[in-house]
Each structure stands twice: as structure tokens, then as C-alpha cells.
Design a protein around this motif. Structure first.
Motif, PDB file in Angstrom:
ATOM      1  N   ARG A  14      -1.256  72.626  59.643  1.00 31.96           N
ATOM      2  CA  ARG A  14      -1.135  74.039  60.325  1.00 31.96           C
ATOM      3  C   ARG A  14      -1.530  73.793  61.773  1.00 31.96           C
ATOM      4  N   ARG A  34       1.391  76.446  56.410  1.00 26.68           N
ATOM      5  CA  ARG A  34       1.394  77.845  56.710  1.00 26.68           C
ATOM      6  C   ARG A  34       1.419  78.194  58.184  1.00 26.68           C
ATOM      7  N   GLY A  35       2.455  79.027  58.436  1.00 23.11           N
ATOM      8  CA  GLY A  35       2.841  79.506  59.715  1.00 23.11           C
ATOM      9  C   GLY A  35       3.457  78.566  60.993  1.00 23.11           C
ATOM     10  N   ASN A  37       6.521  76.681  62.676  1.00 24.83           N
ATOM     11  CA  ASN A  37       8.031  76.811  63.176  1.00 24.83           C
ATOM     12  C   ASN A  37       8.786  75.409  62.975  1.00 24.83           C
ATOM     13  N   ARG A  54       4.114  79.464  53.119  1.00 19.32           N
ATOM     14  CA  ARG A  54       3.669  80.845  53.632  1.00 19.32           C
ATOM     15  C   ARG A  54       3.997  81.217  55.192  1.00 19.32           C
ATOM     16  N   GLU A  55       4.915  82.066  55.391  1.00 17.15           N
ATOM     17  CA  GLU A  55       5.282  82.475  56.770  1.00 17.15           C
ATOM     18  C   GLU A  55       5.457  81.196  57.843  1.00 17.15           C
ATOM     19  N   ASP A  57       8.727  79.525  59.501  1.00 18.70           N
ATOM     20  CA  ASP A  57       9.892  79.663  59.961  1.00 18.70           C
ATOM     21  C   ASP A  57      10.914  78.509  59.670  1.00 18.70           C
ATOM     22  N   GLU A  75       7.523  84.538  51.881  1.00 19.88           N
ATOM     23  CA  GLU A  75       7.114  85.041  53.400  1.00 19.88           C
ATOM     24  C   GLU A  75       7.956  84.220  54.270  1.00 19.88           C
ATOM     25  N   THR A  76       8.734  83.138  53.468  1.00 15.49           N
ATOM     26  CA  THR A  76       9.048  82.105  54.560  1.00 15.49           C
ATOM     27  C   THR A  76      10.724  82.641  54.913  1.00 15.49           C
ATOM     28  N   ASP A  77      10.724  82.523  56.467  1.00 16.95           N
ATOM     29  CA  ASP A  77      12.197  82.852  56.823  1.00 16.95           C
ATOM     30  C   ASP A  77      13.392  81.708  56.506  1.00 16.95           C
TER      31      ASP A  77
END
Length: 110
Positions: A14, A34-35, A37, A54-55, A57, A75-77
Motif C-alpha cells: 500500500r 489496496r488502493g 494505481n 480492493r480499490e 486501478d 471495487e477494482t477498476d
């Protein structure tokens, strides 16, 4: 930063800057991402099984041939990502926006 083939399993990544990293074939199973990019990165043949995405990109990333088993990807793009030959068995894809995703020859539970 060239991390090609590195073993980063079970690592807390992270808040790590990986935007320009070379990650082909990296072992990230069980890691906490997590989180992050990771959009547009080359993640071919990466082992992400059991990782926390999770989350994350992953828009436009090439995740072809990657191990994506047993992941919570709600929640993954992944818009526009390339998942050709990726193993998605056991992963939760409910409610995801899969527009533009290339899943040709990918494996998923039926």
C-alpha cells in the motif's frame, strides 16, 4: 524500477509508487495492494492469487496470463484491461464494470 520475476509475495505494498515499474512475472500472491494505481502497466504472468486488490486501478493494464484466483474484485477498476488467458476462478466479479475488457480465452467459474 525493474521488478521482473521478483518474489514480493505476502508483502504490504500500500502507498508504494509502482506507476513506472516493470512487473512482468512478479509473484504478488497474498500481498496487500489496496488502493494502488496500476493502470496501464504490463502485468503479464503476474501471480496475484489471494492478494488484496480492493480499490485498485487496473484500467488499461495488460494482465494476460495472470493468476487472479480467489480475489475480491468488486471495487477494482478493470475497464479496458487485457485479461487474455488470465485465471479468474473463484474470484468475485459481481457489480464490476467490464466495458472494454478483453477476456478472450480467460478461465472463470461457470
Amino acid at each position: 524500477m525493474d521488478l521482473t520475476g521478483a518474489n514480493l509475495s505476502e508483502t504490504d505494498l500500500r502507498e508504494t509508487e509502482l506507476r513506472r515499474a516493470k512487473l512482468v512475472g512478479v509473484d504478488l500472491h497474498g500481498s496487500d495492494l489496496r488502493g494502488l494505481n496500476l493502470g496501464g502497466l504490463d502485468l503479464r504472468e503476474v501471480d496475484l492469487s489471494g492478494a488484496d486488490l480492493r480499490e485498485v486501478d487496473l484500467r488499461g493494464a495488460d494482465v494476460s496470463g495472470a493468476d487472479l484466483r480467489e480475489l475480491d474484485l468488486r471495487e477494482t477498476d478493470l475497464r479496458g484491461a487485457k485479461l487474455v488467458g488470465a485465471d479468474l476462478r473463484g474470484s468475485d466479479l459481481r457489480g464490476m464494470d467490464l466495458r472494454g475488457v478483453d477476456l478472450d480465452a480467460g478461465q472463470a467459474d461457470s
